[in-house]
Design an enzyme around this catalytic site. Sequence first.
Site, short mmCIF file in Angstrom:
data_model
loop_
_atom_site.label_atom_id
_atom_site.label_comp_id
_atom_site.label_asym_id
_atom_site.label_seq_id
_atom_site.Cartn_x
_atom_site.Cartn_y
_atom_site.Cartn_z
N LYS A 114 13.44 -9.23 27.89
CA LYS A 114 12.67 -8.27 28.68
C LYS A 114 12.56 -8.69 30.14
O LYS A 114 12.62 -7.85 31.03
CB LYS A 114 11.26 -8.09 28.08
CG LYS A 114 11.27 -7.30 26.77
CD LYS A 114 9.85 -6.93 26.36
CE LYS A 114 9.85 -6.10 25.08
NZ LYS A 114 8.48 -5.72 24.67
N LYS A 197 19.94 1.28 17.28
CA LYS A 197 18.74 1.81 16.64
C LYS A 197 18.08 2.88 17.51
O LYS A 197 18.18 2.86 18.73
CB LYS A 197 17.78 0.68 16.26
CG LYS A 197 16.94 0.12 17.36
CD LYS A 197 15.80 -0.74 16.78
CE LYS A 197 14.72 -0.90 17.83
NZ LYS A 197 13.47 -1.44 17.33
N LYS A 200 12.55 4.12 21.69
CA LYS A 200 11.96 4.88 22.80
C LYS A 200 12.51 4.43 24.13
O LYS A 200 12.64 5.21 25.05
CB LYS A 200 10.44 4.81 22.78
CG LYS A 200 9.89 3.43 23.01
CD LYS A 200 8.39 3.46 23.17
CE LYS A 200 7.87 2.04 23.26
NZ LYS A 200 7.81 1.38 21.93
P1 ADP Z 1 10.90 1.01 20.00
O1 ADP Z 1 12.07 0.21 19.54
O2 ADP Z 1 11.14 2.47 19.97
O3 ADP Z 1 10.34 0.50 21.31
P2 ADP Z 1 8.73 -0.42 18.82
O4 ADP Z 1 9.43 -1.69 19.16
O5 ADP Z 1 7.48 -0.06 19.54
O6 ADP Z 1 9.76 0.78 18.92
O7 ADP Z 1 8.48 -0.43 17.25
C1 ADP Z 1 7.31 -0.09 16.59
C2 ADP Z 1 7.58 -0.24 15.11
O8 ADP Z 1 8.56 0.70 14.67
C3 ADP Z 1 8.13 -1.62 14.73
O9 ADP Z 1 7.58 -2.01 13.51
C4 ADP Z 1 9.62 -1.37 14.58
O10 ADP Z 1 10.22 -2.26 13.68
C5 ADP Z 1 9.67 0.05 14.07
N1 ADP Z 1 10.90 0.72 14.52
C6 ADP Z 1 11.20 1.03 15.80
N2 ADP Z 1 12.40 1.66 15.88
C7 ADP Z 1 12.87 1.74 14.60
C8 ADP Z 1 14.06 2.28 14.02
N3 ADP Z 1 15.00 2.88 14.76
N4 ADP Z 1 14.22 2.21 12.68
C9 ADP Z 1 13.26 1.62 11.92
N5 ADP Z 1 12.13 1.08 12.40
C10 ADP Z 1 11.92 1.14 13.73
#
Ligand code: ADP
Length: 330
Positions: A114, A197, A200
Amino acid sequence: ARRPRVLSGIQPTADSFHLGNYLGAVRNWVAMQETHDAFYCVVDLHAITMGHDPAALRSRTRVSIAQLLALGLDPERCTLFVQSHVPEHAQLGWVLSCITGFGEAGRMVQFKDKSAKAGQDSTSVGLFTYPILQAADILLYQADQVPVGEDQRQHLELTRDLAQRFNGRFGQTFTMPSAYIVKDTAKITDLQDPTSKMSKSASSPNGIIELLEDPARSAKKIKSAVTDTGREILYDEVNKPGISNLLTMYAALTTRTIDELLEQYDGRGYGDLKKDLAEVLVEFVKPIQEKTKAYLDDKAQLDKILAIGAEKARAVSAATLARTYKNVGF
Ligand code: ADP
Ligand code: NA
């Protein structure tokens, strides 16, 4: 027998959760209400480590709570709260930061990633100490288990190291948490780039399904999802990542398994699968959106839910902090 205690958090950094957040995390939170003594928090202290807008943060925190309730978290069966409403998180975070080595914190891969992206001038000390605050989130509640994806493994290891170090130096204070491996969690990929994946921060607008967006828009995104040039509907993450992702979503949103779906769509085209999945998704999100809106519209009710959640959380966190302070010499 006492149920194992579990702690998990989610950041209020978007106006809506996406389908990956639900199928990969929140759906499991809902299930764990039945098997665990579950503590779930919207981690707004973590959400200010990368720069933020105050009005957006305030609104996103409430929208996050409303969505969690709409998705099935029940304040009678879990402890649901906002991190900043419980001052012990920041207080314990400070104590833990004083037993964390500078080099030890510097080895955190997520910080390196990051901060490399943000550049040195935009990297805050808060981003650096983020995993220490996360350790405080977990240890405050004496959590036995923490559901962790691959990306959070190193942070849980740090948490365990800090618990052991503190207990060794100052006397037994914290429960040693272990990783809770969720068997049935779905990894959802980007609809336009199905080998990465759904995220956001990384997905393009058409690659991500937001739970609160217009359902017609979500349906359109499913229908224009990238698939390979073949015709057969097969589950093959390597050669058919796009179709496999659609099958994963479809199975996760219905009572059908992937095998049953393969049978159902045997000899049929991608268009049929996409059209049906789009319908399933629309039917799934509609009531979620209605419930989310109802929670947001009743400000007094949501405030009450948050106050009760904070009070339940503080019953545990205040006791842990008191023991910590005493053991540390305050
Ligand atoms: P992002 O990757 O969109 O920033 P976060 O890191 O805030 O999402 O993730 C919040 C939760 O959602 C975590 O527990 C993460 O493992 C899960 N998560 C995020 N994206 C995915 C995905 N594409 N598939 C499955 N789980 C996800
Ligand atoms: Na299913």
